[in-house]
Design a protein around this motif. Structure first.
Motif, PDB file in Angstrom:
ATOM      1  N   ALA A 644      -5.571  10.774  10.942  1.00  0.00           N
ATOM      2  CA  ALA A 644      -4.765  10.400  11.147  1.00  0.00           C
ATOM      3  C   ALA A 644      -3.767  10.018  11.228  1.00  0.00           C
ATOM      4  CB  ALA A 644      -4.679  11.942  12.366  1.00  0.00           C
ATOM      5  N   ILE A 645      -2.164   9.343  10.978  1.00  0.00           N
ATOM      6  CA  ILE A 645      -1.298   8.989  10.768  1.00  0.00           C
ATOM      7  C   ILE A 645      -0.247   9.169  12.137  1.00  0.00           C
ATOM      8  CG2 ILE A 645       0.456   7.654   9.490  1.00  0.00           C
ATOM      9  CD1 ILE A 645      -1.396   7.654   7.106  1.00  0.00           C
ATOM     10  N   VAL A 646       0.324   8.764  13.296  1.00  0.00           N
ATOM     11  CA  VAL A 646       0.819   9.567  13.959  1.00  0.00           C
ATOM     12  C   VAL A 646       1.803   8.559  14.228  1.00  0.00           C
ATOM     13  CG1 VAL A 646       0.594   9.424  16.145  1.00  0.00           C
ATOM     14  CG2 VAL A 646      -0.837  10.293  15.505  1.00  0.00           C
ATOM     15  N   PRO A 647       3.605   8.718  13.684  1.00  0.00           N
ATOM     16  CA  PRO A 647       4.557   8.297  14.155  1.00  0.00           C
ATOM     17  C   PRO A 647       5.401   8.676  15.449  1.00  0.00           C
ATOM     18  CG  PRO A 647       4.965   9.957  12.935  1.00  0.00           C
ATOM     19  CD  PRO A 647       2.839   9.571  13.450  1.00  0.00           C
ATOM     20  N   ASP A 648       4.177   8.722  16.575  1.00  0.00           N
ATOM     21  CA  ASP A 648       5.074   9.085  17.647  1.00  0.00           C
ATOM     22  C   ASP A 648       5.894   7.913  18.584  1.00  0.00           C
ATOM     23  OD1 ASP A 648       3.399  12.272  19.462  1.00  0.00           O
ATOM     24  OD2 ASP A 648       4.271  11.927  17.270  1.00  0.00           O
ATOM     25  N   LEU A 649       5.067   6.890  18.192  1.00  0.00           N
ATOM     26  CA  LEU A 649       5.324   5.320  19.055  1.00  0.00           C
ATOM     27  C   LEU A 649       7.062   5.098  18.361  1.00  0.00           C
ATOM     28  CD1 LEU A 649       2.315   4.504  21.389  1.00  0.00           C
ATOM     29  CD2 LEU A 649       4.005   5.852  22.077  1.00  0.00           C
ATOM     30  N   LEU A 650       7.153   5.492  16.797  1.00  0.00           N
ATOM     31  CA  LEU A 650       7.846   4.553  16.114  1.00  0.00           C
ATOM     32  C   LEU A 650       9.477   4.899  16.849  1.00  0.00           C
ATOM     33  CD1 LEU A 650       6.769   4.736  13.202  1.00  0.00           C
ATOM     34  CD2 LEU A 650       6.132   2.743  14.168  1.00  0.00           C
ATOM     35  N   ASP A 651       9.772   4.039  16.839  1.00  0.00           N
ATOM     36  CA  ASP A 651      11.537   3.688  16.948  1.00  0.00           C
ATOM     37  C   ASP A 651      12.473   3.710  15.711  1.00  0.00           C
ATOM     38  OD1 ASP A 651      14.640   3.059  17.798  1.00  0.00           O
ATOM     39  OD2 ASP A 651      13.527   1.474  19.480  1.00  0.00           O
ATOM     40  N   TRP A 652      12.777   5.481  16.114  1.00  0.00           N
ATOM     41  CA  TRP A 652      13.504   4.347  13.933  1.00  0.00           C
ATOM     42  C   TRP A 652      14.796   4.505  14.273  1.00  0.00           C
ATOM     43  CZ3 TRP A 652      10.891   5.832  10.370  1.00  0.00           C
ATOM     44  CH2 TRP A 652      10.233   6.390  10.343  1.00  0.00           C
ATOM     45  N   THR A 653      15.717   4.413  15.601  1.00  0.00           N
ATOM     46  CA  THR A 653      17.103   3.986  15.805  1.00  0.00           C
ATOM     47  C   THR A 653      17.280   2.459  15.180  1.00  0.00           C
ATOM     48  OG1 THR A 653      16.228   2.653  17.809  1.00  0.00           O
ATOM     49  CG2 THR A 653      17.305   4.441  17.591  1.00  0.00           C
ATOM     50  N   LYS A 654      15.584   0.795  14.946  1.00  0.00           N
ATOM     51  CA  LYS A 654      15.518   0.384  14.755  1.00  0.00           C
ATOM     52  C   LYS A 654      14.900   0.577  12.940  1.00  0.00           C
ATOM     53  CE  LYS A 654      14.407  -1.642  18.726  1.00  0.00           C
ATOM     54  NZ  LYS A 654      13.565  -2.074  19.768  1.00  0.00           N
ATOM     55  N   LEU A 655      14.187   1.784  12.448  1.00  0.00           N
ATOM     56  CA  LEU A 655      13.366   1.727  11.200  1.00  0.00           C
ATOM     57  C   LEU A 655      14.251   2.826  10.101  1.00  0.00           C
ATOM     58  CD1 LEU A 655      10.705   2.420  12.425  1.00  0.00           C
ATOM     59  CD2 LEU A 655      10.962  -0.009  11.241  1.00  0.00           C
ATOM     60  N   ARG A 656      14.387   2.238   8.789  1.00  0.00           N
ATOM     61  CA  ARG A 656      14.415   2.583   7.957  1.00  0.00           C
ATOM     62  C   ARG A 656      13.714   3.459   7.285  1.00  0.00           C
ATOM     63  NH1 ARG A 656      16.344   0.497   3.361  1.00  0.00           N
ATOM     64  NH2 ARG A 656      15.575  -1.713   4.258  1.00  0.00           N
ATOM     65  N   LEU A 657      12.525   2.656   6.902  1.00  0.00           N
ATOM     66  CA  LEU A 657      11.393   3.328   5.615  1.00  0.00           C
ATOM     67  C   LEU A 657      10.207   2.553   6.743  1.00  0.00           C
ATOM     68  CD1 LEU A 657      10.675   5.260   3.029  1.00  0.00           C
ATOM     69  CD2 LEU A 657      10.461   2.596   2.185  1.00  0.00           C
ATOM     70  N   VAL A 658       9.371   3.570   6.091  1.00  0.00           N
ATOM     71  CA  VAL A 658       7.646   2.556   6.607  1.00  0.00           C
ATOM     72  C   VAL A 658       7.011   3.284   5.614  1.00  0.00           C
ATOM     73  CG1 VAL A 658       5.169   3.221   8.617  1.00  0.00           C
ATOM     74  CG2 VAL A 658       7.713   2.943   9.363  1.00  0.00           C
ATOM     75  N   LYS A 659       5.340   2.903   5.411  1.00  0.00           N
ATOM     76  CA  LYS A 659       4.945   2.902   4.336  1.00  0.00           C
ATOM     77  C   LYS A 659       3.467   2.751   4.281  1.00  0.00           C
ATOM     78  CE  LYS A 659       4.321   1.203  -0.903  1.00  0.00           C
ATOM     79  NZ  LYS A 659       3.901   0.486  -2.150  1.00  0.00           N
ATOM     80  N   VAL A 660       2.471   3.830   4.105  1.00  0.00           N
ATOM     81  CA  VAL A 660       1.210   3.388   4.975  1.00  0.00           C
ATOM     82  C   VAL A 660       0.399   3.553   4.185  1.00  0.00           C
ATOM     83  CG1 VAL A 660      -0.676   4.086   6.863  1.00  0.00           C
ATOM     84  CG2 VAL A 660       1.966   4.419   6.858  1.00  0.00           C
ATOM     85  N   SER A 661      -0.457   2.514   3.228  1.00  0.00           N
ATOM     86  CA  SER A 661      -1.094   2.196   2.289  1.00  0.00           C
ATOM     87  C   SER A 661      -3.374   2.297   3.110  1.00  0.00           C
ATOM     88  CB  SER A 661      -0.961   1.086   1.790  1.00  0.00           C
ATOM     89  OG  SER A 661       0.261   1.127   1.173  1.00  0.00           O
ATOM     90  N   LEU A 662      -3.774   3.301   2.353  1.00  0.00           N
ATOM     91  CA  LEU A 662      -4.624   2.964   2.860  1.00  0.00           C
ATOM     92  C   LEU A 662      -5.943   3.161   1.512  1.00  0.00           C
ATOM     93  CD1 LEU A 662      -2.945   5.370   4.447  1.00  0.00           C
ATOM     94  CD2 LEU A 662      -4.845   5.491   5.503  1.00  0.00           C
ATOM     95  N   GLN A 663      -6.810   2.741   2.412  1.00  0.00           N
ATOM     96  CA  GLN A 663      -8.186   2.699   0.906  1.00  0.00           C
ATOM     97  C   GLN A 663      -9.615   2.350   1.472  1.00  0.00           C
ATOM     98  OE1 GLN A 663      -8.429  -1.607  -1.296  1.00  0.00           O
ATOM     99  NE2 GLN A 663      -9.232  -0.421  -2.859  1.00  0.00           N
ATOM    100  N   TYR A 664     -10.227   3.503   0.493  1.00  0.00           N
ATOM    101  CA  TYR A 664     -11.810   3.510   0.830  1.00  0.00           C
ATOM    102  C   TYR A 664     -12.464   3.218  -0.563  1.00  0.00           C
ATOM    103  CZ  TYR A 664     -15.984   5.673   2.176  1.00  0.00           C
ATOM    104  OH  TYR A 664     -17.998   5.765   2.118  1.00  0.00           O
ATOM    105  N   GLN A 665     -13.445   2.671  -0.305  1.00  0.00           N
ATOM    106  CA  GLN A 665     -14.162   1.881  -0.897  1.00  0.00           C
ATOM    107  C   GLN A 665     -16.049   2.318  -0.969  1.00  0.00           C
ATOM    108  OE1 GLN A 665     -12.726  -1.822  -1.965  1.00  0.00           O
ATOM    109  NE2 GLN A 665     -11.975  -1.348  -3.696  1.00  0.00           N
ATOM    110  N   ASP A 666     -16.365   2.601  -1.804  1.00  0.00           N
ATOM    111  CA  ASP A 666     -18.215   2.662  -1.685  1.00  0.00           C
ATOM    112  C   ASP A 666     -18.559   2.858  -3.234  1.00  0.00           C
ATOM    113  OD1 ASP A 666     -20.070   3.585  -1.823  1.00  0.00           O
ATOM    114  OD2 ASP A 666     -20.183   5.487  -1.294  1.00  0.00           O
ATOM    115  N   ALA A 667     -18.944   1.118  -3.665  1.00  0.00           N
ATOM    116  CA  ALA A 667     -18.951   0.987  -4.392  1.00  0.00           C
ATOM    117  C   ALA A 667     -20.099   1.097  -5.106  1.00  0.00           C
ATOM    118  CB  ALA A 667     -18.962  -0.434  -4.649  1.00  0.00           C
ATOM    119  N   ASP A 668     -21.607   1.808  -4.386  1.00  0.00           N
ATOM    120  CA  ASP A 668     -22.498   2.308  -4.787  1.00  0.00           C
ATOM    121  C   ASP A 668     -22.754   3.574  -5.305  1.00  0.00           C
ATOM    122  OD1 ASP A 668     -24.081   1.344  -1.668  1.00  0.00           O
ATOM    123  OD2 ASP A 668     -24.135   0.171  -3.978  1.00  0.00           O
ATOM    124  N   ASN A 669     -21.504   4.498  -4.589  1.00  0.00           N
ATOM    125  CA  ASN A 669     -21.337   5.920  -4.688  1.00  0.00           C
ATOM    126  C   ASN A 669     -20.067   6.120  -6.075  1.00  0.00           C
ATOM    127  OD1 ASN A 669     -23.439   7.297  -3.862  1.00  0.00           O
ATOM    128  ND2 ASN A 669     -22.720   6.235  -1.963  1.00  0.00           N
TER     129      ASN A 669
END
Length: 734
Positions: A644-669
């Motif tokens: 879960a990506i929870v943005p509740d604590l962000l102050d949008w008066t200071k932000l234009r954009l937020v980018k969240v990049s996630l990666q999961y790897q399981d080489a055996d499978n």
């Protein structure tokens, strides 16, 4: 020798009249007034702008003035050409008369009377405070008139700008009368007026002893009034229509002046009180008549000398449009000056001394204030008062001190002594250096702790009474601990805390409030601090708490609903409780619960519930104490990585954009799952990322967050691999 009206011409823009008897004499009349020129050719003009050294009671900061002379004279640079033309005319007339040509002579116009007016913008008081105008010119020489204008502060700025550059800012109007001769014409101006009034009255009365009396009255009243006037010109050989118009206007003006002088008064009718029957008279006859006539004729014939009128007028050119003798444009700074009236020789340090305290309510007998300037007592302006000292016994009493400033030193030293009612001890302050013009000894400075405690917006339907404990101490100043405990009720909502502490109040007092509710509960708030003289005790519920409940499961494919029971408990305040039941679903994946609290820092939130899955299975949620004000339910299953990506604590008066990049790897499978989430002020809901796991023991993933700030910068964080199912976003400190 007299100016002849119809012998007129224009040369170089100057009106030139001839003489009635000498063909070599001419009279020059310029087109408009101008600034008077000094012998060196500079204009008689001075502009001043000034400011006051101190604030005045009327709020004025300063002002301005302009002093200048106007004259009605032919410019010198036009005279050579005028003399050249007139010399040729005189020579021509001398040849015609077969005489030797005399030199050209410029005659002097004999003025009989004249008026001068000045027109300026803002003369209603907006820009011009006062206009000094003699009302008439000198009537000799160059017909000089002196003007002076006093400006408001705004007017000084306005005219400083308006009197520079092209154009002008003031206009002068001359109204001149002088002797002149008419051309060979005859003008008869006449006026006739008559008024007639006639009154006739008869009254006959016959008195009878045995029958009715007879009364007969006859009244005839007549009033006639007539007036007429006109002019009858005989132009003779005059054909110039312009001269005819001037003569006709002049004749009408002269006629109107004569009519005004010879106008006959209206005839009054017989008054009502004189029309009655006199006592003792039986027969009356009144026959009155009044006839008035005013008639005159004014004859003006050839060679008649009359009083002629001209009204030359025009805008005075700005100084910066004029040139000196060398042909250079004049500079404004040579004719204007800004004056600062703050002369060091006259500078005074003036100090008004007050005591901002209620002598009637506080145990103050008097306050003695002493002032020293340069080591000497500052003079007291009050008569017969000792220098450097004043005794104040009322809040409206003021001590006035003043001294001349030496070496540009505006600082002085003061100290004061407070005498209390019923106390042998006094409070003496330290000597303080300042440059304040208004010296105020405040309540905090007189050695008395005084606080008016009042009930604010307390709901007395729920609250029975309020116990307030107020404390004060200042070990640094040697003030012993002081405590006052009192109760506020609906009928007694006010209390005065007052204590002589013999030191200035430099620290905050502390107070603690305990509420006794009508249902028997007791509620306590946090200890607070204050410095205000008026302290208001508000309702026990002094704040609100908001808890955010967020559904982090797959409400589309796996979870049908989540049922939660929430409870807030404040054990310190007699187990004050708030409760709420909510349901999360696909349509309602989050809920905010807001409720009143006694203090946002007290109490805790616990929750329990049930998760209902779409396959019909049920999973209980054990009672849990919320660690933060955001509750995430339910926990993700072990065979699925759900983040879960929870943005509740962000102050949008200071932000234009937020980018969240996630990666999961399981080489055996052979699993390599990535996903980017973009959050904006318009799209800032909680996001969920799910990955099916083939090996539930491998549940680590990595992520990177890039914050794009409104100031154009970026901040990026890349934490190490984690198994935490919740990413709470917050702008990192860097």
């Amino acid at each position: 020798m007299t100016l002849l009206i119809d012998k007129v011409q224009q040369i170089e823009g100057v009106t030139v009249y001839g003489d009635d008897s000498d063909f070599s004499i001419y009279y020059l009349v310029p087109q408009q007034p101008r600034y008077r020129l000094n012998p060196d050719g500079t204009p008689a003009f001075r502009f001043l702008k000034y400011r006051f050294p101190i604030d005045r009671a009327d709020g004025r900061k300063g002002g301005g003035a302009v002093l200048f002379d106007a004259e009605f004279v032919v410019p010198e640079d036009k005279m050579p050409r005028i003399m050249e033309v007139l010399t040729a005319q005189v020579q021509q007339e001398a040849n015609r008369q077969n005489v030797q040509a005399p030199p050209v002579k410029i005659g002097t116009i004999t003025y009989t009377k004249g008026e001068v007016k000045l027109f300026v913008i803002g003369a209603d008081g907006t820009f011009v405070e006062e206009l000094h105008n003699p009302g008439k010119s000198s009537l000799y020489g160059n017909n000089i008139t002196t003007f002076m204008l006093e400006f408001t502060p705004e007017g000084a700025t306005f005219f400083e700008q308006a009197m520079q550059g092209q154009g002008g800012a003031v206009s002068v109007v001359y109204d001149l009368h002088f002797w002149a001769k008419l051309p060979p014409v005859t003008i008869n101006a006449w006026f006739n007026a008559s008024k007639f009034y006639s009154f006739y009255q008869t009254i006959d009365v016959d008195w009878h002893l045995w029958s009715e009396d007879d009364y007969r009255e006859t009244v005839r009243e007549t009033m006639i009034s007539s007036e007429s006037m006109g002019i009858e010109p005989d132009w003779g050989g005059l054909t110039d229509e312009k001269i005819k118009t001037q003569l006709r206007d002049w004749a009408f003006r002269s006629l109107e002046d004569a009519v005004e002088r010879n106008m006959i008064q209206a005839i009054a009718p017989v008054p009502e009180d004189q029309r009655d029957m006199p006592e003792g008279i039986e027969n009356v006859t009144r026959d009155l008549s009044n006839f008035q006539i005013s008639s005159f004729n004014l004859f003006y014939k050839e060679h008649t000398t009359v009083e002629w009128n001209l009204a030359p007028q025009g805008q005075l050119q700005n100084i910066t449009n004029l040139k000196d003798k060398d042909g250079n444009l004049l500079r404004w700074e040579d004719y204007a000056k800004t004056i600062n009236l703050d002369d060091p020789f006259f500078r005074q340090l003036r100090v008004n001394t007050y005591v901002n305290a209620d002598f009637n309510k506080l145990p103050i007998h008097s306050v003695e204030v002493k002032l020293l300037y340069d080591g000497r007592p500052m003079p007291n302006l009050a008569p017969d008062a000792p220098e450097g000292e004043v005794v104040l016994r009322k809040p409206d009493e003021i001590g006035h001190f003043a001294t001349y400033v030496e070496n540009d030193n505006w600082k002085y030293k003061y100290s004061y002594q407070v005498n209390y009612k019923g106390e042998s001890r006094i409070f003496e302050s330290e000597e303080v250096e300042t440059n304040e013009g208004n010296l105020t000894i405040g309540v905090d400075d007189i050695g008395i702790l005084s606080v008016n405690v009042s009930a604010g917006d307390i709901n007395w339907n729920d609250v029975d009474s309020v116990l307030v404990t107020l404390k004060y101490e200042d070990p640094d100043e040697g003030v012993e601990p002081f405590e006052d405990q009192f109760t506020l009720t609906k009928t007694l909502p006010n209390h005065l805390v007052q204590e002589v502490i013999f030191k200035p109040m430099r620290k905050s007092y502390k107070y603690f409030v305990k509420y006794f509710m009508k249902d028997g509960k007791e509620l306590e708030g946090d200890e607070k601090q204050g410095r205000a003289e008026n302290l208001f005790i508000q309702d026990p519920f002094g704040g609100r708490k908001t808890v955010g409940i967020r559904g982090v499961g797959d409400f589309v494919n796996r979870i049908s609903q989540v049922y939660l029971d929430l409870k807030y408990v404040d054990e310190q305040n007699d187990n004050y409780t708030q409760a709420k039941a909510i349901v999360l679903s696909k349509d309602t994946p989050f809920v905010d619960w807001s409720f009143p609290v006694i203090s946002p820092t007290l109490g805790k939130v616990v929750y329990s519930g049930t998760v209902v899955f779409k396959d019909g299975t049920v999973q209980p949620i054990a009672e849990t104490t919320a660690a933060t004000d955001t509750i995430l339910v339910p926990k993700a299953p072990q065979d699925v990585l759900e983040v879960a990506i929870v943005p509740d604590l962000l102050d949008w008066t200071k932000l234009r954009l937020v980018k969240v990049s996630l990666q999961y790897q399981d080489a055996d499978n052979d699993i390599n799952e990535t996903k980017d989430f973009i959050l904006t002020p318009q799209r800032r809901d909680m996001q969920t990322w799910k990955v099916e796991l083939k090996d539930k023991t491998k549940n680590q993933f990595t992520y990177k967050v890039v914050y794009y700030l409104t100031n154009g910068t970026q901040k990026a964080v890349s934490p190490p691999a984690t198994t935490d199912n919740t990413i709470i976003l917050e702008i990192p400190e860097m």
